[in-house]
Design a protein around this motif. Structure first.
Motif, PDB file in Angstrom:
ATOM      1  N   ASP A   1      -9.419  -0.822 -10.997  1.00 21.27           N
ATOM      2  CA  ASP A   1      -8.186  -1.262 -10.345  1.00 21.27           C
ATOM      3  C   ASP A   1      -6.959  -0.827 -11.139  1.00 21.27           C
ATOM      4  N   ALA A   2      -7.039  -0.920 -12.457  1.00 23.30           N
ATOM      5  CA  ALA A   2      -5.916  -0.499 -13.295  1.00 23.30           C
ATOM      6  C   ALA A   2      -5.680   1.003 -13.163  1.00 23.30           C
ATOM      7  N   MET A   3      -6.766   1.773 -13.112  1.00 28.65           N
ATOM      8  CA  MET A   3      -6.626   3.209 -12.954  1.00 28.65           C
ATOM      9  C   MET A   3      -6.046   3.553 -11.585  1.00 28.65           C
ATOM     10  N   ALA A   4      -6.402   2.777 -10.561  1.00 28.91           N
ATOM     11  CA  ALA A   4      -5.853   3.017  -9.224  1.00 28.91           C
ATOM     12  C   ALA A   4      -4.347   2.784  -9.198  1.00 28.91           C
ATOM     13  N   GLU A   5      -3.868   1.845 -10.011  1.00 34.08           N
ATOM     14  CA  GLU A   5      -2.424   1.628 -10.107  1.00 34.08           C
ATOM     15  C   GLU A   5      -1.747   2.729 -10.914  1.00 34.08           C
ATOM     16  N   GLU A   6      -2.449   3.225 -11.917  1.00 35.67           N
ATOM     17  CA  GLU A   6      -1.876   4.275 -12.777  1.00 35.67           C
ATOM     18  C   GLU A   6      -1.809   5.610 -12.037  1.00 35.67           C
ATOM     19  N   VAL A   7      -2.856   5.914 -11.246  1.00 38.74           N
ATOM     20  CA  VAL A   7      -2.895   7.161 -10.466  1.00 38.74           C
ATOM     21  C   VAL A   7      -3.210   6.795  -9.010  1.00 38.74           C
ATOM     22  N   PRO A   8      -2.208   6.321  -8.269  1.00 41.89           N
ATOM     23  CA  PRO A   8      -2.444   6.014  -6.855  1.00 41.89           C
ATOM     24  C   PRO A   8      -2.679   7.295  -6.064  1.00 41.89           C
ATOM     25  N   VAL A   9      -3.330   7.153  -4.924  1.00 44.63           N
ATOM     26  CA  VAL A   9      -3.671   8.334  -4.136  1.00 44.63           C
ATOM     27  C   VAL A   9      -3.210   8.181  -2.687  1.00 44.63           C
ATOM     28  N   THR A  10      -3.040   9.326  -2.051  1.00 47.06           N
ATOM     29  CA  THR A  10      -2.886   9.400  -0.600  1.00 47.06           C
ATOM     30  C   THR A  10      -4.042  10.225  -0.060  1.00 47.06           C
ATOM     31  N   VAL A  11      -4.647   9.743   1.016  1.00 50.79           N
ATOM     32  CA  VAL A  11      -5.741  10.457   1.669  1.00 50.79           C
ATOM     33  C   VAL A  11      -5.143  11.289   2.794  1.00 50.79           C
ATOM     34  N   HIS A  12      -5.345  12.613   2.731  1.00 48.61           N
ATOM     35  CA  HIS A  12      -4.830  13.520   3.755  1.00 48.61           C
ATOM     36  C   HIS A  12      -6.012  13.988   4.607  1.00 48.61           C
ATOM     37  N   VAL A  13      -6.160  13.414   5.788  1.00 44.89           N
ATOM     38  CA  VAL A  13      -7.318  13.669   6.648  1.00 44.89           C
ATOM     39  C   VAL A  13      -7.090  14.942   7.465  1.00 44.89           C
TER      40      VAL A  13
ATOM     41  N   GLY B   1      -3.711  12.632  -5.915  1.00 44.85           N
ATOM     42  CA  GLY B   1      -3.093  11.660  -6.799  1.00 44.85           C
ATOM     43  C   GLY B   1      -1.601  11.892  -6.922  1.00 44.85           C
ATOM     44  N   TYR B   2      -0.856  10.794  -7.071  1.00 46.36           N
ATOM     45  CA  TYR B   2       0.601  10.879  -7.181  1.00 46.36           C
ATOM     46  C   TYR B   2       1.091  10.063  -8.370  1.00 46.36           C
ATOM     47  N   ASP B   3       2.192  10.505  -8.955  1.00 47.44           N
ATOM     48  CA  ASP B   3       2.859   9.754 -10.004  1.00 47.44           C
ATOM     49  C   ASP B   3       3.589   8.587  -9.344  1.00 47.44           C
ATOM     50  N   PRO B   4       3.270   7.341  -9.716  1.00 46.08           N
ATOM     51  CA  PRO B   4       3.885   6.204  -9.023  1.00 46.08           C
ATOM     52  C   PRO B   4       5.390   6.096  -9.251  1.00 46.08           C
ATOM     53  N   GLU B   5       5.899   6.737 -10.303  1.00 44.31           N
ATOM     54  CA  GLU B   5       7.339   6.662 -10.575  1.00 44.31           C
ATOM     55  C   GLU B   5       8.124   7.753  -9.866  1.00 44.31           C
ATOM     56  N   THR B   6       7.593   8.970  -9.855  1.00 46.64           N
ATOM     57  CA  THR B   6       8.333  10.095  -9.266  1.00 46.64           C
ATOM     58  C   THR B   6       7.900  10.420  -7.839  1.00 46.64           C
ATOM     59  N   GLY B   7       6.690   9.999  -7.468  1.00 46.20           N
ATOM     60  CA  GLY B   7       6.178  10.342  -6.149  1.00 46.20           C
ATOM     61  C   GLY B   7       5.632  11.749  -6.061  1.00 46.20           C
ATOM     62  N   GLU B   8       5.630  12.470  -7.177  1.00 49.04           N
ATOM     63  CA  GLU B   8       5.132  13.841  -7.177  1.00 49.04           C
ATOM     64  C   GLU B   8       3.622  13.867  -7.391  1.00 49.04           C
ATOM     65  N   ALA B   9       2.979  14.877  -6.797  1.00 48.41           N
ATOM     66  CA  ALA B   9       1.539  15.027  -6.950  1.00 48.41           C
ATOM     67  C   ALA B   9       1.197  15.316  -8.405  1.00 48.41           C
ATOM     68  N   VAL B  10       0.103  14.725  -8.871  1.00 50.73           N
ATOM     69  CA  VAL B  10      -0.350  14.976 -10.238  1.00 50.73           C
ATOM     70  C   VAL B  10      -1.404  16.078 -10.219  1.00 50.73           C
ATOM     71  N   PRO B  11      -1.596  16.803 -11.322  1.00 46.49           N
ATOM     72  CA  PRO B  11      -2.630  17.843 -11.367  1.00 46.49           C
ATOM     73  C   PRO B  11      -4.022  17.265 -11.140  1.00 46.49           C
ATOM     74  N   PHE B  12      -4.914  18.097 -10.655  1.00 51.26           N
ATOM     75  CA  PHE B  12      -6.277  17.638 -10.414  1.00 51.26           C
ATOM     76  C   PHE B  12      -6.895  17.034 -11.671  1.00 51.26           C
ATOM     77  N   GLN B  13      -6.592  17.612 -12.835  1.00 56.42           N
ATOM     78  CA  GLN B  13      -7.183  17.115 -14.080  1.00 56.42           C
ATOM     79  C   GLN B  13      -6.829  15.652 -14.306  1.00 56.42           C
ATOM     80  N   GLU B  14      -5.619  15.265 -13.945  1.00 57.84           N
ATOM     81  CA  GLU B  14      -5.201  13.874 -14.085  1.00 57.84           C
ATOM     82  C   GLU B  14      -5.940  12.997 -13.080  1.00 57.84           C
TER      83      GLU B  14
END
Length: 413
Positions: free
Chosen positions: A186-198, A161-174
């Motif tokens: 959908d709202a939560m996906a906008e609040e905590v967007p993710v990148t999948v690292h395969v 998960g990443y902070d959409p404003e700073t681009g920094e990774a968020v803690p696992f708890q978030e």
């Protein structure tokens, strides 16, 4: 009926991760030729993660059918586990192949996931605890479907998960809030967007790749994977024969806010659920401990309805017991205390005054000042000033750190 009885007798222990050996030996003894076939039973369980399938196959069809069991789409398996190395140099020396080459990958703090596709357009995401969380991560499903030029596959990845404003990774708890979300996905996906690292490919088409080397699995991945920036990418990595280049990459990763790296042997096959020395994690600081909660106490004052002050235990892999190493007195936010209470209340086995004995299933990641020798707890050790880092809803009791890890950390102080 006999197969079902064998499974039922060990199911409770299996939930705690201490019954696999009992189950393996029981099935081999009851339906096959005893200890000689125990390895075949263990392999079948590893690739199916279904005790009933293994027992029924052994009882009805015998050894040959058992050996034919293999990885299957939408039947998730446990992840291959990593050991721990003290230094980058130690890990690189231990895992470089005959040409001196090792793979070094960023160790992300996210959700370890298996991404399954069945060939009919259905893509699903499973956690390391084998939960189907596809509905909570439609963005992951869509990105995977777009990035993989294959119809049928099983990939492994870390969802961060990443902070959409700073681009920094968020803690696992978030990030873990998304796992629990049933409405407003959908709202939560906008609040905590993710990148999948395969980082791995376990099945492609009709072919299981578990018995292939990591080198070949990654080649298969590369042939079908087209990354999409910020949505789904290859895990950041270096494949190198230069220990200095590996060390430099490690320093860059840590400076970027990640906790460390994974060092992997390129000749390694995939061993579900095993910590077999083919990959090692290297962290930048004295590592926290993943510990199981065995007891808790109702709080006082305005928080009297909540359970807190948990007793923490490590795992004894030989006996299957959980050995307490201390008690956490503080560290919960109000939201975490409420979440913790919701998790442990269904696990209460007995109550004495304000203290509850719990079925050991909830895992906490715990930081601490130091480890002390202590006769107070069954482990012989006590954590000084333990404090909560994260509630690890992605881990089960079988993932908890062992008494051996506690002893090693005690000796390294």
């Amino acid at each position: 009926a006999e197969a079902r009885w064998v499974v039922r007798t060990v199911l409770g222990a299996m939930r705690l991760g201490v019954g696999e050996g009992i189950l393996r030996d029981a099935i081999a003894q009851a339906f096959l030729d005893g200890p000689a076939d125990a390895d075949a039973v263990e392999r079948a369980y590893a690739v199916t993660n279904d005790a009933a399938v293994v027992a029924e196959t052994a009882s009805r069809e015998g050894l040959q059918a058992l050996e034919a069991l293999d990885l299957r789409v939408f039947r998730p398996i446990k992840p291959m586990l990593a050991g721990k190395a003290d230094t980058m140099a130690d890990a690189f020396a231990a895992l470089a192949d005959d040409d001196g080459v090792a793979l070094v990958e960023t160790k992300y703090d996210g959700i370890r996931a298996k991404l399954h596709a069945d060939g009919d357009g259905d893509v699903r995401m499973f956690t390391r605890r084998l939960e189907d969380v596809s509905a909570q991560f439609p963005d992951v499903i869509e990105a995977t479907r777009e990035a993989v030029a294959a119809d049928r596959y099983i990939l492994e990845a870390e969802v961060v998960g990443y902070d959409p404003e700073t681009g920094e990774a968020v803690p696992f708890q978030e990030l873990s809030r998304r796992i629990k979300r049933k409405r407003g996905v959908d709202a939560m996906a906008e609040e905590v967007p993710v990148t999948v690292h395969v980082f791995d490919c376990l099945l492609l088409g009709e072919d299981s790749l578990l018995a292939e080397s990591l080198r070949d699995r990654l080649a298969a991945l590369g042939a079908v994977f087209d990354p999409i920036a910020d949505r789904i990418e290859r895990a950041d990595h270096r494949r190198t024969a230069d220990p200095d280049a590996a060390a430099s990459f490690y320093e860059t990763v840590v400076a970027g806010g990640h906790e460390g790296v994974m060092v992997k042997n390129l000749d390694a096959t995939y061993q579900p659920g095993s910590r077999v020395g083919y990959q090692l994690k290297v962290k930048s600081t004295m590592e926290p401990l993943d510990l199981v909660v065995t007891r808790a106490k109702w709080s006082e004052g305005r928080k009297s309805d909540y359970l807190g002050r948990p007793y923490l235990a490590c795992r004894d892999p030989d006996s299957g017991a959980f050995l307490e190493v201390g008690r956490m007195h503080t560290g919960f936010t109000d939201a975490q205390l409420e979440e913790f209470t919701d998790l442990v209340e269904p696990l209460i086995e007995s109550v004495d005054g304000r203290e509850a004995d719990l079925r050991p299933e909830v895992v906490l990641e715990v930081e601490y000042e130091e480890i002390q020798s202590s006769p107070t707890y069954g482990s012989g050790y006590a954590l000084r000033f333990p404090r909560l880092s994260e509630i690890r809803t992605d881990l089960g009791p079988a993932d908890a750190d062992t008494i051996g890890t506690v002893e090693r950390l005690y000796g390294e102080q």
